[in-house]
Design a protein around this motif. Structure first.
Motif, PDB file in Angstrom:
ATOM      1  N   PHE A 107      14.831  81.703 -12.186  1.00  0.00           N
ATOM      2  CA  PHE A 107      15.061  81.280 -13.561  1.00  0.00           C
ATOM      3  C   PHE A 107      14.791  82.413 -14.544  1.00  0.00           C
ATOM      4  CE2 PHE A 107      14.816  76.893 -11.960  1.00  0.00           C
ATOM      5  CZ  PHE A 107      15.863  76.327 -12.667  1.00  0.00           C
ATOM      6  N   ALA A 108      13.758  83.206 -14.257  1.00  0.00           N
ATOM      7  CA  ALA A 108      13.450  84.338 -15.136  1.00  0.00           C
ATOM      8  C   ALA A 108      14.599  85.340 -15.135  1.00  0.00           C
ATOM      9  CB  ALA A 108      12.155  85.013 -14.682  1.00  0.00           C
ATOM     10  N   LEU A 109      15.156  85.604 -13.961  1.00  0.00           N
ATOM     11  CA  LEU A 109      16.243  86.574 -13.836  1.00  0.00           C
ATOM     12  C   LEU A 109      17.479  86.136 -14.614  1.00  0.00           C
ATOM     13  CD1 LEU A 109      17.230  89.190 -12.430  1.00  0.00           C
ATOM     14  CD2 LEU A 109      18.039  87.757 -10.561  1.00  0.00           C
ATOM     15  N   VAL A 110      17.934  84.911 -14.377  1.00  0.00           N
ATOM     16  CA  VAL A 110      19.157  84.459 -15.060  1.00  0.00           C
ATOM     17  C   VAL A 110      18.898  84.194 -16.538  1.00  0.00           C
ATOM     18  CG1 VAL A 110      20.098  83.479 -12.937  1.00  0.00           C
ATOM     19  CG2 VAL A 110      18.799  82.014 -14.477  1.00  0.00           C
ATOM     20  N   GLY A 111      17.658  83.829 -16.879  1.00  0.00           N
ATOM     21  CA  GLY A 111      17.339  83.594 -18.279  1.00  0.00           C
ATOM     22  C   GLY A 111      17.445  84.863 -19.109  1.00  0.00           C
ATOM     23  N   ILE A 164      19.765  72.066  -9.178  1.00  0.00           N
ATOM     24  CA  ILE A 164      21.054  71.858  -9.836  1.00  0.00           C
ATOM     25  C   ILE A 164      21.070  72.572 -11.185  1.00  0.00           C
ATOM     26  CG2 ILE A 164      22.594  70.128 -10.846  1.00  0.00           C
ATOM     27  CD1 ILE A 164      21.636  68.167  -8.748  1.00  0.00           C
ATOM     28  N   SER A 165      19.959  72.477 -11.901  1.00  0.00           N
ATOM     29  CA  SER A 165      19.895  73.121 -13.206  1.00  0.00           C
ATOM     30  C   SER A 165      19.951  74.634 -13.069  1.00  0.00           C
ATOM     31  CB  SER A 165      18.614  72.710 -13.952  1.00  0.00           C
ATOM     32  OG  SER A 165      17.453  73.130 -13.254  1.00  0.00           O
ATOM     33  N   PHE A 166      19.337  75.184 -11.999  1.00  0.00           N
ATOM     34  CA  PHE A 166      19.423  76.630 -11.809  1.00  0.00           C
ATOM     35  C   PHE A 166      20.861  77.069 -11.573  1.00  0.00           C
ATOM     36  CE2 PHE A 166      19.876  80.112  -8.768  1.00  0.00           C
ATOM     37  CZ  PHE A 166      19.438  81.159  -9.580  1.00  0.00           C
ATOM     38  N   GLY A 167      21.586  76.323 -10.722  1.00  0.00           N
ATOM     39  CA  GLY A 167      22.966  76.676 -10.455  1.00  0.00           C
ATOM     40  C   GLY A 167      23.807  76.677 -11.714  1.00  0.00           C
ATOM     41  N   ALA A 168      23.606  75.664 -12.555  1.00  0.00           N
ATOM     42  CA  ALA A 168      24.372  75.574 -13.794  1.00  0.00           C
ATOM     43  C   ALA A 168      24.010  76.693 -14.762  1.00  0.00           C
ATOM     44  CB  ALA A 168      24.135  74.214 -14.453  1.00  0.00           C
ATOM     45  N   LEU A 169      22.707  76.977 -14.892  1.00  0.00           N
ATOM     46  CA  LEU A 169      22.258  78.018 -15.810  1.00  0.00           C
ATOM     47  C   LEU A 169      22.696  79.399 -15.350  1.00  0.00           C
ATOM     48  CD1 LEU A 169      18.651  76.730 -16.571  1.00  0.00           C
ATOM     49  CD2 LEU A 169      20.597  76.736 -18.130  1.00  0.00           C
ATOM     50  N   SER A 170      22.737  79.603 -14.042  1.00  0.00           N
ATOM     51  CA  SER A 170      23.156  80.894 -13.512  1.00  0.00           C
ATOM     52  C   SER A 170      24.622  81.161 -13.846  1.00  0.00           C
ATOM     53  CB  SER A 170      22.937  80.929 -12.000  1.00  0.00           C
ATOM     54  OG  SER A 170      23.327  82.173 -11.452  1.00  0.00           O
ATOM     55  N   GLY A 189      19.618  90.319 -21.977  1.00  0.00           N
ATOM     56  CA  GLY A 189      18.564  91.270 -21.656  1.00  0.00           C
ATOM     57  C   GLY A 189      19.011  92.327 -20.670  1.00  0.00           C
ATOM     58  N   ASN A 190      18.198  93.369 -20.564  1.00  0.00           N
ATOM     59  CA  ASN A 190      18.477  94.474 -19.651  1.00  0.00           C
ATOM     60  C   ASN A 190      18.285  94.020 -18.203  1.00  0.00           C
ATOM     61  OD1 ASN A 190      17.937  96.893 -17.996  1.00  0.00           O
ATOM     62  ND2 ASN A 190      18.109  97.971 -19.956  1.00  0.00           N
ATOM     63  N   ALA A 244      26.230  79.833 -16.325  1.00  0.00           N
ATOM     64  CA  ALA A 244      26.291  80.019 -17.772  1.00  0.00           C
ATOM     65  C   ALA A 244      25.837  81.418 -18.171  1.00  0.00           C
ATOM     66  CB  ALA A 244      25.420  78.975 -18.471  1.00  0.00           C
ATOM     67  N   ALA A 245      24.975  82.051 -17.353  1.00  0.00           N
ATOM     68  CA  ALA A 245      24.475  83.389 -17.658  1.00  0.00           C
ATOM     69  C   ALA A 245      25.467  84.483 -17.273  1.00  0.00           C
ATOM     70  CB  ALA A 245      23.154  83.628 -16.935  1.00  0.00           C
ATOM     71  N   GLY A 246      26.565  84.094 -16.622  1.00  0.00           N
ATOM     72  CA  GLY A 246      27.589  85.077 -16.284  1.00  0.00           C
ATOM     73  C   GLY A 246      27.701  85.419 -14.809  1.00  0.00           C
ATOM     74  N   LEU A 247      26.871  84.838 -13.959  1.00  0.00           N
ATOM     75  CA  LEU A 247      26.964  85.092 -12.521  1.00  0.00           C
ATOM     76  C   LEU A 247      28.016  84.168 -11.920  1.00  0.00           C
ATOM     77  CD1 LEU A 247      24.056  86.159 -13.340  1.00  0.00           C
ATOM     78  CD2 LEU A 247      23.425  85.737 -10.961  1.00  0.00           C
ATOM     79  N   ASP A 248      28.623  84.589 -10.810  1.00  0.00           N
ATOM     80  CA  ASP A 248      29.583  83.710 -10.145  1.00  0.00           C
ATOM     81  C   ASP A 248      28.864  82.879  -9.083  1.00  0.00           C
ATOM     82  OD1 ASP A 248      29.245  85.300  -7.841  1.00  0.00           O
ATOM     83  OD2 ASP A 248      30.971  86.560  -8.337  1.00  0.00           O
TER      84      ASP A 248
END
Length: 239
Positions: A58-62, A28-34, A68-69, A36-40
């Motif tokens: 998590f590393a990717l969306v973080g 659930i936290s990954f979905g929310a963070l993703s 980051g690039n 928030a990172a700008g992914l749909d």
């Protein structure tokens, strides 16, 4: 099938279901963070369905969320995913699958499924434990990712709900029986020391990879005396 074997299989399946639920809650936290990172939602679900390795996701969306690039994000995610390939060297011998089942097993080879499998005593129970853990985590992880992605920021900080600790707690409980013997305790202590030393000077995820060296080091030390005895053994004793 003996009653003992049936009981061991049932226990392995319960372990798989338990850690699947715990890991799913963390999803659930990954979905929310993703989000928030700008992914749909669709991009978030694609990551969970196709990449399906929590640390890498998590590393990717973080990295993307912090500006980051994208190349750096993918490289870091790939680095963290290398460990699953190493797991596959062991689980492939246990499972002995071919064709499409081999491809499915490779996709489900993650921390949890590997740990459940290798925690069992016999090959048959190891196989049941692997599939129980892999399928459970896959199902619950993707369902909870969808929930987190749809709800997005309405959940607030995932740490408030303790979701960041759920999967870790379940994983520790799973590997705890391994600490009963001296080799397991020494390996765990050395791995913890390596991770703590590498935590500050290295990028996220690298300490985990370096900690895996503990198993290699302990394994080499444990097998060295036996190899020495084999070399010293008189030829006459081989007959």
């Amino acid at each position: 099938m003996s009653e003992t074997l049936e009981a061991e299989i049932a226990t392995a399946r319960k372990q798989g279901l338990s850690i699947g639920i715990a890991s799913g809650a963390y999803g659930i936290s990954f979905g929310a963070l993703s989000i928030a990172a700008g992914l749909d939602v669709w991009q978030t679900m694609a990551l969970s369905l196709l990449l399906f390795t929590g640390g890498s996701q998590f590393a990717l969306v973080g990295i993307l969320g912090s500006g980051g690039n994208p190349v750096t994000a993918v490289a870091t995610s790939t680095l963290l995913g290398i460990r699953n390939g190493l797991y596959g060297l062991q689980t492939s011998r246990v499972l002995g699958v071919r064709g499409w089942r081999r491809a499915g097993a490779a996709h489900l080879t993650i921390d949890e499924s590997t740990a459940i499998s290798l925690a069992q005593r016999t090959r048959e129970v190891q196989q049941k434990g692997f599939w129980a853990g892999g399928v459970s985590v896959f199902v619950f992880w993707n369902l909870s990712t969808l929930i987190g992605a749809v709800l997005g920021n309405a959940l607030g900080d995932p740490r408030t709900w303790g979701l960041d600790a759920a999967a870790a707690a379940a994983f520790v409980a799973l590997i705890w029986p391994r600490l009963r013997d001296r080799t397991g305790r020494v390996t765990a202590a050395l791995a913890a020391a390596i991770a703590l030393i590498a935590f500050i000077p290295t990028p996220a995820g690298v300490p985990v990879l370096l900690a895996a060296l503990a198993a290699v080091i302990v394994g080499l030390i444990d097998t060295a005396p036996s190899r020495a005895r084999d070399i010293e053994q008189p030829e006459g004793d081989l007959l």
